[in-house]
Design a protein around this motif. Structure first.
Motif, PDB file in Angstrom:
ATOM      1  N   LEU A  72       0.837  -1.188   0.000  1.00 51.05           N
ATOM      2  CA  LEU A  72       0.000   0.000   0.000  1.00 51.05           C
ATOM      3  C   LEU A  72       0.876   1.244   0.000  1.00 51.05           C
ATOM      4  O   LEU A  72       1.872   1.305   0.720  1.00 51.05           O
ATOM      5  CB  LEU A  72      -0.883  -0.014   1.249  1.00 51.05           C
ATOM      6  N   SER A  73       0.485   2.220  -0.800  1.00 51.04           N
ATOM      7  CA  SER A  73       1.166   3.515  -0.826  1.00 51.04           C
ATOM      8  C   SER A  73       0.115   4.584  -0.525  1.00 51.04           C
ATOM      9  O   SER A  73      -0.859   4.723  -1.266  1.00 51.04           O
ATOM     10  CB  SER A  73       1.777   3.742  -2.211  1.00 51.04           C
ATOM     11  N   VAL A  74       0.289   5.298   0.574  1.00 49.20           N
ATOM     12  CA  VAL A  74      -0.682   6.305   1.005  1.00 49.20           C
ATOM     13  C   VAL A  74      -0.121   7.691   0.707  1.00 49.20           C
ATOM     14  O   VAL A  74       0.959   8.047   1.192  1.00 49.20           O
ATOM     15  CB  VAL A  74      -1.008   6.156   2.512  1.00 49.20           C
ATOM     16  N   ASP A  75      -0.857   8.457  -0.093  1.00 47.72           N
ATOM     17  CA  ASP A  75      -0.388   9.777  -0.531  1.00 47.72           C
ATOM     18  C   ASP A  75      -0.001  10.678   0.639  1.00 47.72           C
ATOM     19  O   ASP A  75       1.089  11.259   0.650  1.00 47.72           O
ATOM     20  CB  ASP A  75      -1.465  10.479  -1.372  1.00 47.72           C
ATOM     21  N   ALA A  76      -0.884  10.791   1.633  1.00 50.58           N
ATOM     22  CA  ALA A  76      -0.655  11.717   2.753  1.00 50.58           C
ATOM     23  C   ALA A  76       0.505  11.277   3.644  1.00 50.58           C
ATOM     24  O   ALA A  76       0.993  12.066   4.453  1.00 50.58           O
ATOM     25  CB  ALA A  76      -1.934  11.863   3.592  1.00 50.58           C
ATOM     26  N   LEU A  77       0.974  10.047   3.473  1.00 46.10           N
ATOM     27  CA  LEU A  77       2.098   9.542   4.271  1.00 46.10           C
ATOM     28  C   LEU A  77       3.370   9.448   3.440  1.00 46.10           C
ATOM     29  O   LEU A  77       4.297   8.712   3.776  1.00 46.10           O
ATOM     30  CB  LEU A  77       1.752   8.167   4.872  1.00 46.10           C
ATOM     31  N   GLY A  78       3.398  10.185   2.328  1.00 51.89           N
ATOM     32  CA  GLY A  78       4.594  10.203   1.487  1.00 51.89           C
ATOM     33  C   GLY A  78       4.909   8.854   0.856  1.00 51.89           C
ATOM     34  O   GLY A  78       6.069   8.532   0.617  1.00 51.89           O
ATOM     35  N   GLY A  79       3.873   8.049   0.618  1.00 53.18           N
ATOM     36  CA  GLY A  79       4.070   6.742   0.000  1.00 53.18           C
ATOM     37  C   GLY A  79       4.195   5.589   0.981  1.00 53.18           C
ATOM     38  O   GLY A  79       4.300   4.432   0.575  1.00 53.18           O
ATOM     39  N   GLU A  96      -3.397  -4.364  13.479  1.00 51.68           N
ATOM     40  CA  GLU A  96      -2.550  -3.328  14.098  1.00 51.68           C
ATOM     41  C   GLU A  96      -2.006  -2.368  13.037  1.00 51.68           C
ATOM     42  O   GLU A  96      -1.968  -1.155  13.255  1.00 51.68           O
ATOM     43  CB  GLU A  96      -1.382  -3.972  14.847  1.00 51.68           C
ATOM     44  N   ARG A  97      -1.582  -2.917  11.895  1.00 48.00           N
ATOM     45  CA  ARG A  97      -1.034  -2.063  10.836  1.00 48.00           C
ATOM     46  C   ARG A  97      -2.126  -1.154  10.251  1.00 48.00           C
ATOM     47  O   ARG A  97      -1.884   0.021   9.982  1.00 48.00           O
ATOM     48  CB  ARG A  97      -0.368  -2.917   9.757  1.00 48.00           C
ATOM     49  N   CYS A  98      -3.326  -1.696  10.061  1.00 45.42           N
ATOM     50  CA  CYS A  98      -4.447  -0.860   9.601  1.00 45.42           C
ATOM     51  C   CYS A  98      -4.722   0.252  10.616  1.00 45.42           C
ATOM     52  O   CYS A  98      -4.922   1.415  10.249  1.00 45.42           O
ATOM     53  CB  CYS A  98      -5.713  -1.706   9.405  1.00 45.42           C
ATOM     54  N   GLY A  99      -4.708  -0.117  11.894  1.00 41.98           N
ATOM     55  CA  GLY A  99      -4.941   0.859  12.961  1.00 41.98           C
ATOM     56  C   GLY A  99      -3.905   1.970  12.971  1.00 41.98           C
ATOM     57  O   GLY A  99      -4.238   3.147  13.188  1.00 41.98           O
ATOM     58  N   GLU A 103      -4.682   5.888  12.474  1.00 38.02           N
ATOM     59  CA  GLU A 103      -4.235   6.845  13.495  1.00 38.02           C
ATOM     60  C   GLU A 103      -3.428   7.975  12.857  1.00 38.02           C
ATOM     61  O   GLU A 103      -3.634   9.154  13.159  1.00 38.02           O
ATOM     62  CB  GLU A 103      -3.386   6.102  14.539  1.00 38.02           C
ATOM     63  N   LYS A 104      -2.519   7.631  11.939  1.00 39.94           N
ATOM     64  CA  LYS A 104      -1.698   8.647  11.281  1.00 39.94           C
ATOM     65  C   LYS A 104      -2.529   9.566  10.385  1.00 39.94           C
ATOM     66  O   LYS A 104      -2.110  10.688  10.110  1.00 39.94           O
ATOM     67  CB  LYS A 104      -0.589   7.980  10.448  1.00 39.94           C
ATOM     68  N   LEU A 105      -3.679   9.089   9.915  1.00 42.67           N
ATOM     69  CA  LEU A 105      -4.530   9.898   9.027  1.00 42.67           C
ATOM     70  C   LEU A 105      -5.654  10.617   9.772  1.00 42.67           C
ATOM     71  O   LEU A 105      -6.507  11.239   9.130  1.00 42.67           O
ATOM     72  CB  LEU A 105      -5.124   9.021   7.915  1.00 42.67           C
ATOM     73  N   LYS A 106      -5.642  10.550  11.103  1.00 37.76           N
ATOM     74  CA  LYS A 106      -6.658  11.256  11.877  1.00 37.76           C
ATOM     75  C   LYS A 106      -6.637  12.740  11.515  1.00 37.76           C
ATOM     76  O   LYS A 106      -5.580  13.367  11.507  1.00 37.76           O
ATOM     77  CB  LYS A 106      -6.387  11.105  13.373  1.00 37.76           C
ATOM     78  N   GLY A 107      -7.795  13.280  11.167  1.00 38.04           N
ATOM     79  CA  GLY A 107      -7.896  14.690  10.827  1.00 38.04           C
ATOM     80  C   GLY A 107      -7.525  15.019   9.389  1.00 38.04           C
ATOM     81  O   GLY A 107      -7.613  16.176   8.972  1.00 38.04           O
ATOM     82  N   VAL A 108      -7.091  14.026   8.603  1.00 40.84           N
ATOM     83  CA  VAL A 108      -6.750  14.255   7.193  1.00 40.84           C
ATOM     84  C   VAL A 108      -8.041  14.237   6.383  1.00 40.84           C
ATOM     85  O   VAL A 108      -8.857  13.318   6.512  1.00 40.84           O
ATOM     86  CB  VAL A 108      -5.752  13.188   6.676  1.00 40.84           C
ATOM     87  N   SER A 144     -12.493   3.754   9.030  1.00 39.68           N
ATOM     88  CA  SER A 144     -12.502   2.623   9.950  1.00 39.68           C
ATOM     89  C   SER A 144     -12.501   1.341   9.120  1.00 39.68           C
ATOM     90  O   SER A 144     -12.892   1.357   7.958  1.00 39.68           O
ATOM     91  CB  SER A 144     -13.727   2.664  10.860  1.00 39.68           C
ATOM     92  N   PRO A 145     -12.060   0.223   9.703  1.00 39.61           N
ATOM     93  CA  PRO A 145     -12.066  -1.042   8.963  1.00 39.61           C
ATOM     94  C   PRO A 145     -13.496  -1.464   8.628  1.00 39.61           C
ATOM     95  O   PRO A 145     -14.389  -1.368   9.469  1.00 39.61           O
ATOM     96  CB  PRO A 145     -11.422  -2.038   9.933  1.00 39.61           C
ATOM     97  N   LEU A 146     -13.691  -1.923   7.390  1.00 43.54           N
ATOM     98  CA  LEU A 146     -15.014  -2.377   6.946  1.00 43.54           C
ATOM     99  C   LEU A 146     -14.876  -3.703   6.217  1.00 43.54           C
ATOM    100  O   LEU A 146     -13.994  -3.869   5.377  1.00 43.54           O
ATOM    101  CB  LEU A 146     -15.629  -1.354   5.983  1.00 43.54           C
ATOM    102  N   GLY A 147     -15.767  -4.650   6.510  1.00 41.93           N
ATOM    103  CA  GLY A 147     -15.823  -5.899   5.755  1.00 41.93           C
ATOM    104  C   GLY A 147     -15.102  -7.055   6.411  1.00 41.93           C
ATOM    105  O   GLY A 147     -14.264  -6.871   7.292  1.00 41.93           O
ATOM    106  N   GLU A 148     -15.444  -8.255   5.941  1.00 37.80           N
ATOM    107  CA  GLU A 148     -14.917  -9.494   6.507  1.00 37.80           C
ATOM    108  C   GLU A 148     -14.029 -10.269   5.537  1.00 37.80           C
ATOM    109  O   GLU A 148     -13.389 -11.232   5.921  1.00 37.80           O
ATOM    110  CB  GLU A 148     -16.084 -10.404   6.934  1.00 37.80           C
ATOM    111  N   ASN A 149     -14.038  -9.898   4.256  1.00 38.10           N
ATOM    112  CA  ASN A 149     -13.246 -10.619   3.263  1.00 38.10           C
ATOM    113  C   ASN A 149     -11.862 -10.006   3.157  1.00 38.10           C
ATOM    114  O   ASN A 149     -11.567  -9.000   3.772  1.00 38.10           O
ATOM    115  CB  ASN A 149     -13.928 -10.565   1.889  1.00 38.10           C
ATOM    116  N   GLY A 150     -11.024 -10.598   2.326  1.00 38.71           N
ATOM    117  CA  GLY A 150      -9.718 -10.010   2.048  1.00 38.71           C
ATOM    118  C   GLY A 150      -8.731 -10.218   3.173  1.00 38.71           C
ATOM    119  O   GLY A 150      -8.953 -10.972   4.111  1.00 38.71           O
TER     120      GLY A 150
END
Length: 193
Positions: A72-79, A96-99, A103-108, A144-150
Motif C-alpha cells: 500500500l502507498s498512502v499519498d498523505a504519508l509520502g508513500g 494493528e497495521r491498519c490501525g 491513526e496517522k490519518l486522523k484529521g486528514v 474505519s475497517p469495513l468488511g470481513e473478506n480479504g
C-alpha cells in the motif's frame, strides 16, 4: 504446468490460485513445494523484491516461479508503508497495521486520503527467461475497517463506496493491483508465443 508461488501468505496464494488455475497452471505455495526458507527482501522497490524472491526459488527448483511484492502507498504519508507494508511500524498483525495508518490519518481530509495498492510480479519460465510487470489500483483510505473478506489493508482501502474487504473475490480480482499485474503478465506471455 506446475508453478511455484514464492509466498506462504494464505490470502495471496488463494487469490493467485483463483486467477491462475483456470489458465492451466497448477499453482502451489513455496511450503507446498517443500521450500521452508524466505528470501531476504532487500530491494528498494516492489519490482526488486519480487525478483529477489523469484530467483531464490528458481535457483532451488528450476521450474516456473511467480513471485510478487505488493503493498500500500498512502499519498498523505509520502508513500508509506510502501515496500514495508508487511512489517509496517514493526507491528505483527494486519489489524494493528491498519490501525496505525488510520491513526496517522486522523484529521486528514477526504481529498487527501488517496492511496494505491501496487503489485510487482516477477515470473521465471522453466527455461530461466524472466518477465517483470506491475499493476496498480487507485483508491482511498477509509475512516474505519469495513468488511470481513480479504486480508492485509483490504478493510481500510476504499474502492468506490466499498472497502476491498467488502468486495467479493470475483470483483476484487477484476480491479485489484494483483489482477492487473497478472493481466500484464499474461499479455507478456502471449506476446512471447
Amino acid at each position: 504446468m506446475k508453478l511455484i508461488i514464492a509466498s506462504n501468505n494464505k490470502g495471496k496464494i488463494r487469490e493467485y490460485k483463483e486467477l491462475l488455475e483456470p489458465l492451466g497452471y497448477e499453482a502451489v505455495s513455496q511450503s507446498e513445494a517443500g521450500i521452508n526458507t524466505e528470501a531476504e527482501e532487500t530491494g528498494e522497490t516492489f519490482a526488486e523484491n519480487a525478483a529477489i524472491k523469484a530467483r531464490a526459488i528458481y535457483k532451488l527448483k528450476k521450474c516456473a516461479v511467480l513471485a510478487d511484492d505488493s503493498g500500500l502507498s498512502v499519498d498523505a504519508l509520502g508513500g508509506e508503508p510502501g515496500v514495508y507494508s508487511a512489517r509496517y511500524g514493526g507491528l505483527s498483525s494486519d489489524g494493528e497495521r491498519c490501525g496505525l495508518i488510520l491513526e496517522k490519518l486522523k484529521g486528514v481530509s477526504e481529498e487527501k486520503r488517496g492511496a494505491s495498492f501496487i503489485c510487482a510480479i516477477h515470473f521465471i519460465r522453466p527455461d530461466g527467461r524472466e518477465i517483470s510487470v506491475e499493476g496498480r489500483c487507485e483508491g482511498r483510505i477509509g475512516y474505519s475497517p469495513l468488511g470481513e473478506n480479504g486480508f492485509g489493508y483490504d478493510p481500510i482501502f476504499m474502492y468506490g463506496e466499498k472497502s476491498f474487504a467488502q468486495a467479493d473475490a470475483e470483483f476484487k480480482n477484476s480491479v485489484s493491483h494483483r489482477g492487473k499485474a497478472l493481466a500484464e503478465l499474461l499479455k507478456a506471455l502471449e506476446a512471447e508465443k
